[in-house]
Scaffold this motif. Structure first.
Motif, PDB file in Angstrom:
ATOM      1  N   MET A  46     -12.314 -10.632  40.749  1.00 50.97           N
ATOM      2  CA  MET A  46     -12.524 -11.132  39.390  1.00 50.97           C
ATOM      3  C   MET A  46     -11.580 -10.457  38.385  1.00 50.97           C
ATOM      4  O   MET A  46     -11.047 -11.088  37.478  1.00 50.97           O
ATOM      5  N   THR A  47     -11.345  -9.137  38.581  1.00 48.05           N
ATOM      6  CA  THR A  47     -10.440  -8.413  37.685  1.00 48.05           C
ATOM      7  C   THR A  47      -9.036  -9.008  37.718  1.00 48.05           C
ATOM      8  O   THR A  47      -8.396  -9.212  36.675  1.00 48.05           O
ATOM      9  N   SER A  48      -8.551  -9.303  38.930  1.00 48.27           N
ATOM     10  CA  SER A  48      -7.215  -9.879  39.075  1.00 48.27           C
ATOM     11  C   SER A  48      -7.128 -11.252  38.431  1.00 48.27           C
ATOM     12  O   SER A  48      -6.122 -11.594  37.799  1.00 48.27           O
ATOM     13  N   ILE A  49      -8.192 -12.048  38.588  1.00 51.09           N
ATOM     14  CA  ILE A  49      -8.216 -13.398  38.002  1.00 51.09           C
ATOM     15  C   ILE A  49      -8.147 -13.322  36.479  1.00 51.09           C
ATOM     16  O   ILE A  49      -7.416 -14.082  35.826  1.00 51.09           O
ATOM     17  N   ILE A  50      -8.901 -12.379  35.899  1.00 49.15           N
ATOM     18  CA  ILE A  50      -8.900 -12.219  34.443  1.00 49.15           C
ATOM     19  C   ILE A  50      -7.521 -11.803  33.946  1.00 49.15           C
ATOM     20  O   ILE A  50      -7.003 -12.342  32.954  1.00 49.15           O
ATOM     21  N   ILE A  51      -6.892 -10.845  34.639  1.00 51.18           N
ATOM     22  CA  ILE A  51      -5.564 -10.378  34.243  1.00 51.18           C
ATOM     23  C   ILE A  51      -4.539 -11.505  34.357  1.00 51.18           C
ATOM     24  O   ILE A  51      -3.708 -11.707  33.450  1.00 51.18           O
ATOM     25  N   ILE A  52      -4.591 -12.257  35.463  1.00 51.42           N
ATOM     26  CA  ILE A  52      -3.661 -13.370  35.654  1.00 51.42           C
ATOM     27  C   ILE A  52      -3.855 -14.436  34.570  1.00 51.42           C
ATOM     28  O   ILE A  52      -2.890 -14.934  33.975  1.00 51.42           O
ATOM     29  N   SER A  53      -5.114 -14.772  34.303  1.00 50.18           N
ATOM     30  CA  SER A  53      -5.421 -15.813  33.311  1.00 50.18           C
ATOM     31  C   SER A  53      -4.967 -15.389  31.921  1.00 50.18           C
ATOM     32  O   SER A  53      -4.329 -16.171  31.192  1.00 50.18           O
ATOM     33  N   LEU A  54      -5.291 -14.142  31.551  1.00 47.70           N
ATOM     34  CA  LEU A  54      -4.941 -13.663  30.209  1.00 47.70           C
ATOM     35  C   LEU A  54      -3.425 -13.567  30.040  1.00 47.70           C
ATOM     36  O   LEU A  54      -2.884 -13.971  29.001  1.00 47.70           O
ATOM     37  N   SER A  55      -2.735 -13.068  31.061  1.00 49.30           N
ATOM     38  CA  SER A  55      -1.278 -12.966  30.999  1.00 49.30           C
ATOM     39  C   SER A  55      -0.631 -14.343  30.879  1.00 49.30           C
ATOM     40  O   SER A  55       0.305 -14.546  30.092  1.00 49.30           O
ATOM     41  N   THR A  56      -1.155 -15.314  31.635  1.00 49.53           N
ATOM     42  CA  THR A  56      -0.618 -16.675  31.593  1.00 49.53           C
ATOM     43  C   THR A  56      -0.813 -17.299  30.216  1.00 49.53           C
ATOM     44  O   THR A  56       0.100 -17.916  29.650  1.00 49.53           O
ATOM     45  N   LEU A  57      -2.016 -17.122  29.657  1.00 48.61           N
ATOM     46  CA  LEU A  57      -2.317 -17.683  28.345  1.00 48.61           C
ATOM     47  C   LEU A  57      -1.420 -17.079  27.265  1.00 48.61           C
ATOM     48  O   LEU A  57      -0.907 -17.796  26.391  1.00 48.61           O
ATOM     49  N   LEU A  58      -1.209 -15.769  27.320  1.00 51.36           N
ATOM     50  CA  LEU A  58      -0.372 -15.113  26.314  1.00 51.36           C
ATOM     51  C   LEU A  58       1.102 -15.477  26.475  1.00 51.36           C
ATOM     52  O   LEU A  58       1.836 -15.590  25.483  1.00 51.36           O
ATOM     53  N   LEU A  59       1.551 -15.664  27.711  1.00 50.87           N
ATOM     54  CA  LEU A  59       2.929 -16.110  27.939  1.00 50.87           C
ATOM     55  C   LEU A  59       3.132 -17.531  27.408  1.00 50.87           C
ATOM     56  O   LEU A  59       4.178 -17.846  26.826  1.00 50.87           O
ATOM     57  N   LEU A  60       2.124 -18.362  27.597  1.00 50.48           N
ATOM     58  CA  LEU A  60       2.194 -19.720  27.032  1.00 50.48           C
ATOM     59  C   LEU A  60       2.217 -19.660  25.508  1.00 50.48           C
ATOM     60  O   LEU A  60       2.934 -20.431  24.853  1.00 50.48           O
ATOM     61  N   SER A  61       1.440 -18.729  24.954  1.00 51.18           N
ATOM     62  CA  SER A  61       1.449 -18.539  23.504  1.00 51.18           C
ATOM     63  C   SER A  61       2.838 -18.138  23.018  1.00 51.18           C
ATOM     64  O   SER A  61       3.301 -18.594  21.961  1.00 51.18           O
ATOM     65  N   TYR A  62       3.510 -17.297  23.782  1.00 52.60           N
ATOM     66  CA  TYR A  62       4.869 -16.874  23.431  1.00 52.60           C
ATOM     67  C   TYR A  62       5.831 -18.063  23.468  1.00 52.60           C
ATOM     68  O   TYR A  62       6.697 -18.211  22.597  1.00 52.60           O
ATOM     69  N   ILE A  63       5.652 -18.929  24.470  1.00 51.08           N
ATOM     70  CA  ILE A  63       6.488 -20.137  24.568  1.00 51.08           C
ATOM     71  C   ILE A  63       6.244 -21.044  23.361  1.00 51.08           C
ATOM     72  O   ILE A  63       7.182 -21.605  22.784  1.00 51.08           O
ATOM     73  N   PHE A  64       4.960 -21.178  22.963  1.00 49.92           N
ATOM     74  CA  PHE A  64       4.640 -21.978  21.775  1.00 49.92           C
ATOM     75  C   PHE A  64       5.360 -21.413  20.554  1.00 49.92           C
ATOM     76  O   PHE A  64       5.888 -22.156  19.718  1.00 49.92           O
ATOM     77  N   ASP A  65       5.364 -20.073  20.427  1.00 42.00           N
ATOM     78  CA  ASP A  65       5.991 -19.422  19.288  1.00 42.00           C
ATOM     79  C   ASP A  65       7.499 -19.672  19.278  1.00 42.00           C
ATOM     80  O   ASP A  65       8.104 -19.868  18.213  1.00 42.00           O
ATOM     81  N   LEU A  66       8.105 -19.677  20.454  1.00 39.05           N
ATOM     82  CA  LEU A  66       9.549 -19.903  20.568  1.00 39.05           C
ATOM     83  C   LEU A  66       9.935 -21.339  20.224  1.00 39.05           C
ATOM     84  O   LEU A  66      10.993 -21.587  19.654  1.00 39.05           O
ATOM     85  N   THR A  67       9.064 -22.275  20.577  1.00 37.41           N
ATOM     86  CA  THR A  67       9.398 -23.695  20.425  1.00 37.41           C
ATOM     87  C   THR A  67       8.942 -24.294  19.099  1.00 37.41           C
ATOM     88  O   THR A  67       9.272 -25.442  18.808  1.00 37.41           O
ATOM     89  N   THR A  68       8.188 -23.546  18.309  1.00 32.09           N
ATOM     90  CA  THR A  68       7.667 -24.083  17.049  1.00 32.09           C
ATOM     91  C   THR A  68       8.776 -24.569  16.130  1.00 32.09           C
ATOM     92  O   THR A  68       8.641 -25.593  15.451  1.00 32.09           O
ATOM     93  N   ALA A  69       9.887 -23.825  16.091  1.00 31.84           N
ATOM     94  CA  ALA A  69      10.998 -24.185  15.201  1.00 31.84           C
ATOM     95  C   ALA A  69      11.553 -25.574  15.511  1.00 31.84           C
ATOM     96  O   ALA A  69      11.986 -26.296  14.609  1.00 31.84           O
ATOM     97  N   LYS A  70      11.526 -25.965  16.775  1.00 29.40           N
ATOM     98  CA  LYS A  70      12.075 -27.267  17.171  1.00 29.40           C
ATOM     99  C   LYS A  70      11.020 -28.367  17.153  1.00 29.40           C
ATOM    100  O   LYS A  70      11.278 -29.482  16.715  1.00 29.40           O
ATOM    101  N   THR A  71       9.825 -28.047  17.653  1.00 34.10           N
ATOM    102  CA  THR A  71       8.786 -29.077  17.753  1.00 34.10           C
ATOM    103  C   THR A  71       8.067 -29.302  16.430  1.00 34.10           C
ATOM    104  O   THR A  71       7.501 -30.369  16.211  1.00 34.10           O
ATOM    105  N   LYS A  72       8.075 -28.266  15.550  1.00 37.47           N
ATOM    106  CA  LYS A  72       7.357 -28.291  14.267  1.00 37.47           C
ATOM    107  C   LYS A  72       5.845 -28.343  14.449  1.00 37.47           C
ATOM    108  O   LYS A  72       5.108 -28.523  13.468  1.00 37.47           O
TER     109      LYS A  72
END
Length: 401
Positions: free
Chosen positions: A1-27
């Motif tokens: 369960m610990t590994s699943i939580i770490i994987i899930s949280l890391s994935t979500l935050l990396l996706l958040s970073y991608i959203f932040d990078l693409t905001t300038a283009k996608t608006k």
């Protein structure tokens, strides 16, 4: 369960970073994507019957930390010199006037249709009147310099004024000479303590030689804000002043009385401090909106009984903003559209005492207003023309309000 939580949280935050990078283009405002991502995560856990603890109690803590960091980050970016005083005046009025107009108008409507006291109605209306710097500042990152600075000042002032106004209305039962005198004394106290704390923190920042120096400074800022909140003092004023002080050392280093801070050395440390603040702000802001999206119930999002109210409130917000911008002789695009509700709205809504809650203002209404104002901002930024109006003309316009 610990590994699943770490994987899930890391994935979500990396996706958040991608959203932040693409905001300038996608608006597309990252807040919409983060809320959606959090909601999808909730549906996934329900589908696979994964049991997780109740996160409701964590949301206000994350929100408060996020608010402190966002105001600090924004104030560190602001230039404060004689040439900016007119803009500061204009943005202050642009933040102050709509809060009062929208708050008293909504309070009258809530009182009339909800058959509740005007004081309780006003307490519930104020959270819906505050521009969220947590959404506005990141969204303004890629705008022209004047627009970006205007939005940073305006949304930061809106957060501070909204919190002060909310606390004044919620904590006082009578609005007489005594309550206003106490309010004035609170402002004087926070100004005095802010001055002492700013010098103390700046001195520590310039003198600490240990390899860990920024994290303790941030913790002291959190501590000062939390203590000031206990005594109902406007701690956000301290955050704003501290950021402005550190971010404008160039304007201050010629004053002999601050030479003990070693401004040249301190300026180098401030650059590192800015970088840490920006990264911490991104992390906490992402976690807050992911968690809020996770806690959204589908029925609340699609609640048709509040949708009419939400649409009406959103329309009223932008109508009043349109009138004020026209009176101020500012360019409508993109300033008209950047008035999102978000983190501070949620925090103030969660701070309403049970005895003051009214049925018309609930979680569904708050969620819908946040999403609608973010969508309006998204459409406005997409349609925003890229040509830039001369800087001097804009700065003169900002002062005519």
């Amino acid at each position: 369960m610990t590994s699943i939580i770490i994987i899930s949280l890391s994935t979500l935050l990396l996706l958040s970073y991608i959203f932040d990078l693409t905001t300038a283009k996608t608006k597309i405002p990252s807040v919409i994507l983060l809320l959606t991502l959090g909601w999808i995560a909730k549906q996934t856990t329900l589908f696979f019957e994964i049991k997780l603890p109740d996160f409701n109690s964590i949301l206000p803590v994350l929100g408060t930390i996020g608010l402190i960091l966002i105001v600090l980050e924004g104030s560190l970016e602001l230039e404060f010199n004689p040439s900016k005083l007119k803009m500061i005046k204009g943005t202050f009025l642009n933040a102050l006037i709509p809060i009062f107009i929208i708050a008293f108008l909504l309070a009258w409507l809530f009182s009339y249709f909800g058959n509740v006291s005007f004081r309780d109605s006003l307490t519930n209306a104020i959270p819906l009147c505050v521009i969220s710097s947590a959404i506005a500042i990141p969204s303004a990152r890629n705008l022209a310099k004047f627009n970006r600075e205007f939005i940073i000042y305006e949304s930061s002032f809106s957060d501070i004024l909204g919190v002060i106004f909310f606390n004044f209305i919620a904590l006082n039962r009578n609005y007489d000479f005594t309550s206003f005198s106490r309010f004035g004394l609170d402002l004087l106290l926070i100004a005095f303590f802010s001055f002492v704390a700013i010098l103390g923190l700046a001195y520590l920042l310039s003198k600490i030689d240990h390899h860990i120096k920024f994290f303790p400074i941030i913790l002291l800022i959190f501590l000062f804000y939390a203590v000031s909140k206990i005594y109902h003092l406007p701690g956000l004023i301290f955050i704003l002043l501290f950021g402005l002080f550190l971010g404008n050392l160039d304007e201050l280093k010629f004053f002999r009385r601050i030479t003990f801070l070693d401004p040249t050395k301190l300026q180098q440390e401030v650059l590192k401090f800015k970088e840490l603040t920006m990264e911490a702000t991104f992390l906490i802001r992402s976690l807050f909106f992911l968690l809020f999206g996770y806690l959204i119930e589908t029925e609340e999002l699609l609640n048709t009984s509040t949708l009419v109210w939400a649409a009406g409130i959103t329309a009223g917000i932008f109508l009043i903003r349109y009138i004020q911008i026209k009176i101020s002789k500012l360019p409508l695009s993109p300033l008209l559209f950047v008035a999102p509700r978000g983190l501070i709205t949620i925090l103030l809504f969660l701070s309403i005492d049970k005895a003051q809650e009214i049925s018309l203002v609930n979680k569904s209404l708050v969620i819908q207003v946040i999403i609608l104002t973010a969508l309006v901002m998204m459409i406005g930024l997409i349609l925003n023309k890229k040509e830039e109006i001369p800087q001097d003309r804009l700065e003169n316009k900002a002062t005519s309000t």
